[in-house]
Design an enzyme around this catalytic site. Sequence first.
Site, short mmCIF file in Angstrom:
data_model
loop_
_atom_site.label_atom_id
_atom_site.label_comp_id
_atom_site.label_asym_id
_atom_site.label_seq_id
_atom_site.Cartn_x
_atom_site.Cartn_y
_atom_site.Cartn_z
N TYR A 22 99.46 71.73 29.42
CA TYR A 22 98.44 70.79 29.91
C TYR A 22 99.06 69.42 30.18
CZ TYR A 22 94.06 68.10 30.01
OH TYR A 22 93.02 67.28 30.38
N1 LIG Z 1 86.86 66.28 28.73
C1 LIG Z 1 87.92 65.55 28.38
O1 LIG Z 1 88.02 65.10 27.22
C2 LIG Z 1 88.99 65.25 29.39
C3 LIG Z 1 89.96 64.30 29.04
C4 LIG Z 1 90.97 64.02 29.96
C5 LIG Z 1 91.00 64.66 31.18
N2 LIG Z 1 90.05 65.59 31.48
C6 LIG Z 1 90.15 66.25 32.79
O2 LIG Z 1 88.92 66.12 33.46
C7 LIG Z 1 88.81 67.15 34.44
C8 LIG Z 1 87.43 67.77 34.35
O3 LIG Z 1 87.27 68.35 33.08
P1 LIG Z 1 85.89 68.36 32.26
O4 LIG Z 1 86.19 67.82 30.91
O5 LIG Z 1 84.81 67.79 33.07
O6 LIG Z 1 85.75 69.95 32.08
P2 LIG Z 1 84.56 70.99 32.32
O7 LIG Z 1 85.10 72.28 31.82
O8 LIG Z 1 83.27 70.46 31.77
O9 LIG Z 1 84.45 71.04 33.93
C9 LIG Z 1 85.50 71.52 34.71
C10 LIG Z 1 84.95 72.22 35.94
O10 LIG Z 1 86.07 72.66 36.73
C11 LIG Z 1 85.85 73.98 37.15
N3 LIG Z 1 87.13 74.66 37.35
C12 LIG Z 1 88.01 75.06 36.40
N4 LIG Z 1 89.06 75.67 36.99
C13 LIG Z 1 88.84 75.64 38.33
C14 LIG Z 1 89.53 76.14 39.46
N5 LIG Z 1 90.71 76.79 39.36
N6 LIG Z 1 89.01 75.94 40.68
C15 LIG Z 1 87.82 75.30 40.82
N7 LIG Z 1 87.10 74.84 39.79
C16 LIG Z 1 87.60 75.00 38.55
C17 LIG Z 1 85.02 74.62 36.05
O11 LIG Z 1 84.30 75.75 36.52
C18 LIG Z 1 84.12 73.45 35.62
O12 LIG Z 1 82.91 73.45 36.35
C19 LIG Z 1 89.96 68.12 34.16
O13 LIG Z 1 91.00 67.89 35.08
C20 LIG Z 1 90.40 67.73 32.76
O14 LIG Z 1 91.76 68.02 32.52
C21 LIG Z 1 89.05 65.90 30.61
#
Ligand SMILES: NC(=O)c1ccc[n+]([C@@H]2O[C@H](COP(=O)([O-])OP(=O)(O)OC[C@H]3O[C@@H](n4cnc5c(N)ncnc54)[C@H](O)[C@@H]3O)[C@@H](O)[C@H]2O)c1
Length: 261
Positions: A158
């Site tokens: 990651y």
């Molecule tokens: N939640 C956190 O604490 C956090 C912190 C830092 C970064 N992020 C980043 O934020 C971004 C969004 O994450 P989130 O926390 O909202 O997660 P989440 O799981 O709530 O939402 C992610 C969405 O992306 C979709 N998805 C996953 N793989 C996919 C693919 N191959 N093609 C198309 N869609 C896909 C999923 O179906 C989901 O709807 C990510 O890049 C994650 O790494 C999240």
Amino acid sequence: MDASLAHKVAVVTGAGSGIGKAAALMLAARGVKVALFDMDGAAAKATAEEIETAGGAAVTAEVDVSNSSHLKQAYEKVIDVFGQLDIVFANAGINGTLSPIEHLPEEDWDQTLGTNAKGTFLTLKFAIPYMKERGGSIIITSSINGNRTFSGFGMSAYSASKAAQTALGKMAALELSAYRIRVNVVCPGGIETNIEERTKKDEEHLAEVTIPKVFPKGQHPLKGEPGQPEDVASIVCFLASDASGHMSGSVLYADGAETLL
Ligand SMILES: NC(=O)c1ccc[n+]([C@@H]2O[C@H](COP(=O)([O-])OP(=O)(O)OC[C@H]3O[C@@H](n4cnc5c(N)ncnc54)[C@H](O)[C@@H]3O)[C@@H](O)[C@H]2O)c1
């Protein structure tokens, strides 16, 4: 309504949940027509319904961002429906499998890098032809992991993918400046979304390599709790708008100062 956002067209990847959903709703509330890309088509449609109920315009596409033909077709659909593309929020991502490097299966590395790093590359690659005439704004969701934080034990794949996204964003900022396309990166800290539910953990082996972190009191200095998706979405709206017109290649942290501990 933000005058510089009204009537613009945005693609948001991962728009079915968490940060992507919050950003799509907020952009739409500011007058942006939003294309919702997600591999979970039903979740993308649910976001579209919320946008339309509130009077906004949305279109959905079931897209795996690691699949070039999905993306190419989806962008064609956006141009067919909305006629232009101004903003891309490359946000879809997964934690993947948390495991020590020694025990991390090769295919799990490939899945995490394929979704987060290659998926971002493809999301940008196929957007550029539609944005280069008019210019625009690209925002990438990276993370504190791989940029400021390296103590997420088991998150090597990651973190590598998130560092790759930041490097790609900076390369793209320079390369695309010729077309007046700005590219910025947002690095959230802990945000309450559904990402943990989809995370696999090799608990047995992780225990062998984890060094305990001891915080003085609580993990989140600013509010005493993780952020909300809207805390990131408002930064995405700023980066999409003319208010950030002189910013490109910047990395913004949205972590309530947690990484400074
Ligand atoms: N939640 C956190 O604490 C956090 C912190 C830092 C970064 N992020 C980043 O934020 C971004 C969004 O994450 P989130 O926390 O909202 O997660 P989440 O799981 O709530 O939402 C992610 C969405 O992306 C979709 N998805 C996953 N793989 C996919 C693919 N191959 N093609 C198309 N869609 C896909 C999923 O179906 C989901 O709807 C990510 O890049 C994650 O790494 C999240």
